[in-house]
Design a protein around this motif. Structure first.
Motif, PDB file in Angstrom:
ATOM      1  N   PRO A   1       0.844  -1.205   0.000  1.00 58.73           N
ATOM      2  CA  PRO A   1       0.000   0.000   0.000  1.00 58.73           C
ATOM      3  C   PRO A   1       0.877   1.252   0.000  1.00 58.73           C
ATOM      4  O   PRO A   1       1.970   1.256   0.549  1.00 58.73           O
ATOM      5  N   TRP A   2       0.373   2.317  -0.610  1.00 58.68           N
ATOM      6  CA  TRP A   2       1.135   3.561  -0.721  1.00 58.68           C
ATOM      7  C   TRP A   2       0.252   4.753  -0.409  1.00 58.68           C
ATOM      8  O   TRP A   2      -0.963   4.684  -0.510  1.00 58.68           O
ATOM      9  N   GLN A   3       0.896   5.835  -0.009  1.00 60.43           N
ATOM     10  CA  GLN A   3       0.178   7.055   0.345  1.00 60.43           C
ATOM     11  C   GLN A   3       0.414   8.102  -0.728  1.00 60.43           C
ATOM     12  O   GLN A   3       1.555   8.323  -1.159  1.00 60.43           O
ATOM     13  N   CYS A   4      -0.644   8.737  -1.169  1.00 55.23           N
ATOM     14  CA  CYS A   4      -0.551   9.758  -2.207  1.00 55.23           C
ATOM     15  C   CYS A   4       0.188  10.979  -1.663  1.00 55.23           C
ATOM     16  O   CYS A   4      -0.117  11.459  -0.568  1.00 55.23           O
ATOM     17  N   GLY A   5       1.135  11.474  -2.424  1.00 54.02           N
ATOM     18  CA  GLY A   5       1.885  12.653  -2.023  1.00 54.02           C
ATOM     19  C   GLY A   5       1.103  13.940  -2.185  1.00 54.02           C
ATOM     20  O   GLY A   5       1.445  14.956  -1.611  1.00 54.02           O
ATOM     21  N   ARG A   6       0.040  13.897  -2.965  1.00 60.42           N
ATOM     22  CA  ARG A   6      -0.752  15.094  -3.212  1.00 60.42           C
ATOM     23  C   ARG A   6      -1.870  15.271  -2.181  1.00 60.42           C
ATOM     24  O   ARG A   6      -2.012  16.325  -1.594  1.00 60.42           O
TER      25      ARG A   6
ATOM     26  N   GLY B   1      -2.692  12.678   0.355  1.00 59.72           N
ATOM     27  CA  GLY B   1      -2.481  11.917   1.575  1.00 59.72           C
ATOM     28  C   GLY B   1      -3.337  10.669   1.702  1.00 59.72           C
ATOM     29  O   GLY B   1      -3.318  10.006   2.736  1.00 59.72           O
ATOM     30  N   ASN B   2      -4.103  10.325   0.673  1.00 65.44           N
ATOM     31  CA  ASN B   2      -4.967   9.147   0.719  1.00 65.44           C
ATOM     32  C   ASN B   2      -4.131   7.868   0.698  1.00 65.44           C
ATOM     33  O   ASN B   2      -3.139   7.774  -0.011  1.00 65.44           O
ATOM     34  N   ASN B   3      -4.527   6.868   1.472  1.00 66.80           N
ATOM     35  CA  ASN B   3      -3.877   5.554   1.451  1.00 66.80           C
ATOM     36  C   ASN B   3      -4.524   4.717   0.358  1.00 66.80           C
ATOM     37  O   ASN B   3      -5.746   4.589   0.313  1.00 66.80           O
ATOM     38  N   ASN B   4      -3.703   4.128  -0.522  1.00 70.58           N
ATOM     39  CA  ASN B   4      -4.187   3.385  -1.676  1.00 70.58           C
ATOM     40  C   ASN B   4      -3.622   1.974  -1.686  1.00 70.58           C
ATOM     41  O   ASN B   4      -2.497   1.754  -1.248  1.00 70.58           O
ATOM     42  N   PRO B   5      -4.390   1.001  -2.218  1.00 72.80           N
ATOM     43  CA  PRO B   5      -3.868  -0.361  -2.357  1.00 72.80           C
ATOM     44  C   PRO B   5      -2.715  -0.399  -3.350  1.00 72.80           C
ATOM     45  O   PRO B   5      -2.635   0.414  -4.267  1.00 72.80           O
TER      46      PRO B   5
ATOM     47  N   GLU C   1      -2.049  -2.369  -5.801  1.00 66.44           N
ATOM     48  CA  GLU C   1      -2.311  -2.726  -7.193  1.00 66.44           C
ATOM     49  C   GLU C   1      -2.794  -1.549  -8.044  1.00 66.44           C
ATOM     50  O   GLU C   1      -2.925  -1.669  -9.251  1.00 66.44           O
ATOM     51  N   TYR C   2      -3.047  -0.388  -7.431  1.00 71.70           N
ATOM     52  CA  TYR C   2      -3.477   0.786  -8.179  1.00 71.70           C
ATOM     53  C   TYR C   2      -2.295   1.700  -8.445  1.00 71.70           C
ATOM     54  O   TYR C   2      -1.506   1.981  -7.555  1.00 71.70           O
ATOM     55  N   SER C   3      -2.182   2.205  -9.681  1.00 65.51           N
ATOM     56  CA  SER C   3      -1.074   3.088 -10.024  1.00 65.51           C
ATOM     57  C   SER C   3      -1.456   4.556  -9.921  1.00 65.51           C
ATOM     58  O   SER C   3      -0.615   5.419 -10.074  1.00 65.51           O
ATOM     59  N   GLU C   4      -2.734   4.820  -9.679  1.00 69.21           N
ATOM     60  CA  GLU C   4      -3.148   6.205  -9.454  1.00 69.21           C
ATOM     61  C   GLU C   4      -3.997   6.281  -8.199  1.00 69.21           C
ATOM     62  O   GLU C   4      -4.616   5.298  -7.780  1.00 69.21           O
ATOM     63  N   CYS C   5      -4.005   7.452  -7.593  1.00 67.97           N
ATOM     64  CA  CYS C   5      -4.721   7.660  -6.337  1.00 67.97           C
ATOM     65  C   CYS C   5      -6.223   7.492  -6.553  1.00 67.97           C
ATOM     66  O   CYS C   5      -6.784   8.016  -7.520  1.00 67.97           O
ATOM     67  N   LEU C   6      -6.890   6.798  -5.650  1.00 67.82           N
ATOM     68  CA  LEU C   6      -8.329   6.588  -5.773  1.00 67.82           C
ATOM     69  C   LEU C   6      -9.116   7.860  -5.467  1.00 67.82           C
ATOM     70  O   LEU C   6     -10.239   8.014  -5.922  1.00 67.82           O
ATOM     71  N   ALA C   7      -8.533   8.785  -4.701  1.00 62.10           N
ATOM     72  CA  ALA C   7      -9.232  10.008  -4.336  1.00 62.10           C
ATOM     73  C   ALA C   7      -9.041  11.126  -5.358  1.00 62.10           C
ATOM     74  O   ALA C   7     -10.001  11.700  -5.849  1.00 62.10           O
ATOM     75  N   CYS C   8      -7.777  11.440  -5.689  1.00 65.66           N
ATOM     76  CA  CYS C   8      -7.517  12.602  -6.556  1.00 65.66           C
ATOM     77  C   CYS C   8      -7.062  12.228  -7.962  1.00 65.66           C
ATOM     78  O   CYS C   8      -6.811  13.107  -8.776  1.00 65.66           O
ATOM     79  N   LYS C   9      -6.925  10.942  -8.252  1.00 69.82           N
ATOM     80  CA  LYS C   9      -6.560  10.428  -9.580  1.00 69.82           C
ATOM     81  C   LYS C   9      -5.164  10.856 -10.039  1.00 69.82           C
ATOM     82  O   LYS C   9      -4.851  10.780 -11.211  1.00 69.82           O
TER      83      LYS C   9
ATOM     84  N   ARG D   1       1.013   7.602  -9.110  1.00 68.05           N
ATOM     85  CA  ARG D   1       1.623   7.084  -7.890  1.00 68.05           C
ATOM     86  C   ARG D   1       2.826   7.890  -7.433  1.00 68.05           C
ATOM     87  O   ARG D   1       3.077   8.036  -6.260  1.00 68.05           O
ATOM     88  N   THR D   2       3.590   8.459  -8.349  1.00 73.37           N
ATOM     89  CA  THR D   2       4.777   9.215  -7.977  1.00 73.37           C
ATOM     90  C   THR D   2       4.521  10.710  -7.889  1.00 73.37           C
ATOM     91  O   THR D   2       5.444  11.474  -7.663  1.00 73.37           O
ATOM     92  N   ALA D   3       3.268  11.123  -8.082  1.00 76.89           N
ATOM     93  CA  ALA D   3       2.973  12.559  -8.044  1.00 76.89           C
ATOM     94  C   ALA D   3       3.146  13.093  -6.631  1.00 76.89           C
ATOM     95  O   ALA D   3       2.595  12.576  -5.675  1.00 76.89           O
ATOM     96  N   LEU D   4       3.939  14.112  -6.524  1.00 78.15           N
ATOM     97  CA  LEU D   4       4.169  14.746  -5.231  1.00 78.15           C
ATOM     98  C   LEU D   4       3.776  16.202  -5.318  1.00 78.15           C
ATOM     99  O   LEU D   4       4.093  16.889  -6.283  1.00 78.15           O
TER     100      LEU D   4
END
Length: 134
Positions: free
Chosen positions: A82-87, A89-93, A95-103, A106-109
């Motif tokens: 699992p990873w946390q969005c840098g934009r 702060g949403n926690n994402n599974p 297997e997803y390469s983009e944030c489920l909240a802000c789209k 994965r590396t967007a900061l």
């Protein structure tokens, strides 16, 4: 009447241990090769060509490209954890390469503010101009 054709067959061409991204565990794998065989009266006689190769996990049955053996374990764990969005702060599974909240990717900061100078340090004119813009 002669009946001829072709069929695909999986053959085991090796085995070993690897870190499986599916079950996230050290597991055994079977290195499979898929070949097309010439058939005569539905009996496979000889291979015509190799269609592809893959790895199959003994634990979960997932299938992966053979190139997975070249990827370090740490890199696989980083991609499936699992990873946390840098934009936002949403926690994402994993297997997803983009944030489920802000789209965002994965590396967007989100660019952070310029750090404040420490106490006792000299403040430049550039710092004052930057602060006025904000």
């Amino acid at each position: 009447m002669i009946i001829w054709g072709s069929t695909g067959r999986d053959t085991n061409c090796g085995h070993g241990d690897f870190f499986c991204p599916g079950c996230r565990n050290d597991s055994g794998y079977a290195h499979q090769r898929v070949q097309r065989y010439f058939t005569l009266y539905f009996i496979p006689l000889f291979p015509i060509n190799t269609v592809g190769e893959y790895l199959q996990c003994h634990t979960c049955g997932s299938q992966y490209d053979v190139k997975l053996l070249e990827v370090p374990r740490e890199q696989i764990q980083a991609l499936v954890s699992p990873w946390q969005c840098g934009r936002c702060g949403n926690n994402n599974p994993g297997e997803y390469s983009e944030c489920l909240a802000c789209k965002s990717g994965r590396t967007a900061l989100q660019p952070g503010p310029k750090p404040l100078p420490r106490l006792g340090s000299r403040i430049d004119d550039d710092d004052i101009i930057e602060a006025e813009r904000i």
